[in-house]
Every structure is written in C-alpha cells, then in structure tokens.
Design an enzyme around this catalytic site. Structure first.
Site, mmCIF file in Angstrom:
data_model
loop_
_atom_site.group_PDB
_atom_site.id
_atom_site.type_symbol
_atom_site.label_atom_id
_atom_site.label_comp_id
_atom_site.label_asym_id
_atom_site.label_seq_id
_atom_site.Cartn_x
_atom_site.Cartn_y
_atom_site.Cartn_z
ATOM 1 C CG HIS A 148 63.581 28.859 33.897
ATOM 2 N ND1 HIS A 148 62.668 28.287 34.889
ATOM 3 C CD2 HIS A 148 64.603 28.038 33.931
ATOM 4 C CE1 HIS A 148 63.156 27.045 35.303
ATOM 5 N NE2 HIS A 148 64.239 26.821 34.652
ATOM 6 C CG LEU A 149 60.199 31.861 27.745
ATOM 7 C CD1 LEU A 149 59.008 31.574 26.667
ATOM 8 C CD2 LEU A 149 61.272 32.542 26.973
ATOM 9 N NE ARG A 150 63.843 33.559 35.024
ATOM 10 C CZ ARG A 150 64.241 32.668 35.847
ATOM 11 N NH1 ARG A 150 63.145 31.996 36.578
ATOM 12 N NH2 ARG A 150 65.387 32.159 36.574
ATOM 13 C CG ASN A 166 60.104 28.415 37.672
ATOM 14 O OD1 ASN A 166 60.030 28.278 36.261
ATOM 15 N ND2 ASN A 166 61.304 28.174 38.126
ATOM 16 C CG HIS A 219 63.966 20.483 39.879
ATOM 17 N ND1 HIS A 219 64.770 21.453 39.201
ATOM 18 C CD2 HIS A 219 64.383 20.407 40.884
ATOM 19 C CE1 HIS A 219 65.492 22.027 40.254
ATOM 20 N NE2 HIS A 219 65.308 21.291 41.420
ATOM 21 C CG ASP A 255 68.067 25.013 33.951
ATOM 22 O OD1 ASP A 255 66.865 25.690 34.050
ATOM 23 O OD2 ASP A 255 68.580 24.678 34.865
#
Length: 425
Positions: A63-65, A95, A180, A306
C-alpha cells in the site's frame, strides 16, 4: 557501468544455481557468471563474501497510499523503503484516494514511479468503482492502458455475480485477480482473532470470515478460468483449500505475510498495542504452524508484506478504532531468514523462490532470474548479520510495526535494479 560482485553465494531458482561465484553486471544486464572474474573488468567491485546474491525481491502486496494519503506514504518514500528491503518490483494496491478504478489514476502512479526509478511499481486496478462493490470499475479502460493486475484489497466483492463478471473480463485479457478474502457481514465489528475475545475484551474475527470467500473465489476461478491469487492467507483452512485447488488444476496461487508466519494472536500483549492490529488478524499457533508448513511444501507460492503504513496519531487510538495494518517492506527478508530459513522450513533457495522467482511467475513478468542475459535486478543479503528493529530508522513514513526492538538475523546489504544500485548499507 560495469559492476562486479565477487565471492557471493549466487542463488538463482530459475536454473537452480547455488554456488560461490562472481557475477558481472554491464549496464542493465547480467553479463557473466564465473568462478573468478578479474577485477579490472569492472568500474566498481563489491565483495559479497558470506552473502547471498539473489534475484531482487518482488512484493505482490504493498500500500503506497499515493494518491491522496501521502501523509502516510508516498510513491517516493515507499520506493525507498522497498529498495532498502531488497525489493526491485512491488505491486501497489488500488485503495488510494481517489481509488485506482480508471486509466488516468493508474497512469499517475505508473508514470511517477517510473520517473523515480527506485523500484518497478506495478499498479493494480480496482475491481469495482470506488471499491464500493456495486458496479465494475472501468476494467476495459484499465486494460487498454496496460493494467493486468486487479484487486479490491481492503475489501471483498461480496456480490458473487459481479465478481464472476470481473473474472471473465480479466481472464479474457490475460490478467490476474489478487483476492482479499473477507466475508464482511461476518466480521461484525471484530478486530482480533475470535480466540482472544475474552482475554483482550475485544470483538473477534473467525477463520470462516476468510475461508468462505477464499472457497467461493476458487470456485469462480475454476468456472471462469481466471488466474486467482489469494492475498495475506492467515488460516489453516487457506492451506487446505489452496492445496486442494491446485490438485484440481485450478489456476490459483497464494501468499503469506511475515507477520502471519511469525506471530500468533497469543503474542498480542494487551488491547492497547495497536501495532498488533492487522487484517486478517493474527491467528492461533495452529494456524501459524499450518502457514509455515504450507510455505515449506510449496502450497503457498509467495511471501508478501501487505505493507500498510499509518500515522502515529492514527495508531495511537483504541484497538477497536485504530486502523488495521502494519509496515513490512524493511523487515520482510530478515523475518523470512530468521523464522523460516533458520527454522529449517525453507532453504536459502526456497527463500529466493518465494520472495522473487514465484512472484514473477505468478505475475507473468520476466524477473526473478539472474541468469546471464537477464535484467540485473539483484539483492545482496547477509544471512548472518544480526540487527535490532528500530522503526525510527525506516525509510518508510510508517513506523507501525510489532517488531520494534526485536533482534533479527539477516540484512539486505545492497539492492540493484536494472544494474543501478538503489540501496546499500
């Protein structure tokens, strides 16, 4: 640029090479592997005595945001953390804010990561618009832009018909779904494994929450022919169902995260330490044993992190309200070596397979191989180096880890992507 790596133990699953040798990189390719290569043939010489020389690690779950949550992580800080952890390729989840459900947002991440260049970022597209599970994302537009990896990570597509439609489209394009597995209505506000509800006074999440969706989507993959990859497997059931699916010839693979094969729910000290809050939650020791067994037997193909950075303020809240997730890019290799290799679940070759060669195969990319003529994506890893996890030294913006203060064995000494040194100790 000619870079010579001398005296390292070259471990390459593609051709089963496991030998002390020299490796010469010229420009972006592996040019030569031999027992001894003269130092005057290179512009720089690196002595890798006592170290493994492996294909660069590939993380299928990060997750790099970015965009939209850059207070937690950016493409640049996430890339720096990945390179420090020995990764040369990572898959970024969708996301973000906005969600990567269209070609423009997909291109933003891809182009920016390519410009920075520390690691190759494969940006996943979401399966549904806004991750809302109501209608499909612009799958055709994403596919036309070059996206072949899709995930609803953080959520499951609860509508089975919608999931089947997505799989049919993605299968036709030759893509893959990273899954997921979480039956959301069954979560019922849970934040820890069901076994810990009385001890911690918190609501629990049962194994069935994961197992039901894993089973459903394996069935849909069998029907549609779509390639399916089960993310962050955490239960003994996941090992059983994945093993059976492979026996039936279904195109399915699976990953386990270091926190799930290292820690159990019994390790959570109390309800105040939110660094132990993750989704799926830490499971029982029986589940941990099954995950290790599944990795040893090759039932689980990959080790992924993750990596999920959050701010200290977010993680300072109550266990019930703090966000799920921990960081993992900078501890994954050492945890794998400490727990699995030193624990004799995996050989060093097995570590390279599950952290590089197998993820490349699952993704269908020409990486995970440092044979002569292949791209020089390489990690030099010292398996005997002991160090203590200090989150303040992370390259990631995230400091949320349950491993702070833990002594690990094995350290990434150098990461090389396309012949360029991207990180070194």
């Amino acid at each position: 640029m000619r870079l010579l790596i001398k005296n390292g133990r070259i471990i390459n699953p593609a051709d089963r090479l496991d030998s002390i040798a020299d490796l010469l990189v010229e420009d972006d390719e592996v040019r030569e592997i031999a027992a001894s290569i003269p130092e005057d043939t290179a512009d720089r010489v690196v002595d890798a005595a006592g170290c493994y020389v492996m294909p660069g690690f590939i993380d299928m779950h990060v997750h790099l945001r970015d965009p939209g949550q850059t207070h937690k992580e950016t493409i640049e800080t996430g890339s720096d953390a990945a390179a420090a952890g020995g990764f040369t390729t990572i898959v970024a989840m969708a996301n973000t804010t906005p969600v990567v459900d269209n070609a423009d947002t997909w291109r933003y991440v891809t182009d920016r990561a390519d410009a920075y260049g520390k690691v190759k970022v494969i940006q996943a597209g979401s399966l549904t618009r806004g991750l809302e599970g109501k209608e499909l994302a612009d799958l055709d537009g994403l596919i036309s832009a070059g996206c072949l990896v899709f995930s609803e990570d953080g959520k499951s597509v609860m509508d089975s018909s919608l999931m089947r439609r997505a799989m049919k489209i993605i299968h036709k394009a030759g893509g893959i779904v990273l899954d997921h597995c979480e039956d959301k209505p069954l979560v019922e506000g849970g934040v820890v494994n069901m076994s810990e509800t009385d001890r911690l006074g918190l609501r629990g999440i049962s194994n069935a929450v994961e197992d039901i969706i894993a089973t459903r989507d394996i069935m849909l993959a069998r029907e549609t022919g779509c390639r399916l990859h089960l993310c962050h497997c955490s239960t003994a059931g996941a090992e059983e169902y994945l093993c059976r699916a492979k026996q039936l010839g279904i195109r399915v693979s699976g990953e386990v995260c270091p926190h799930h094969f290292t820690l159990s729910c019994e390790d959570i000290p109390d309800r105040n330490d939110t660094n132990y809050k993750m989704n799926p939650p830490l499971r029982t020791r029986v589940d941990v044993a099954a995950l290790r067994d599944g990795l040893a037997k090759g039932i689980f193909d990959c080790i992924s992190t993750d990596h999920a950075p959050h701010t200290a303020e977010e993680k300072s809240g109550d266990f019930s309200n703090a966000p799920f997730g921990i960081v993992g890019l900078e501890t994954a290799a050492a945890l794998t070596n400490t727990v699995l290799v030193n624990g004799r679940y995996l050989t060093p070759m097995g570590m390279a397979e599950r952290m590089s060669y197998n993820p490349a195969h699952v993704l269908g990319i020409d990486r995970g191989d440092i044979s002569v003529g292949k791209k020089a994506d390489i990690v030099i890893f010292d398996p005997g180096k002991k160090w203590t996890v200090d989150p303040t030294q992370f390259k990631s913006k995230g400091r949320n880890t349950p491993f702070a203060g833990r002594m690990l064995t094995g350290e990434v000494i150098m990461t090389i992507r396309g012949g360029r040194v991207t990180s070194e100790r």
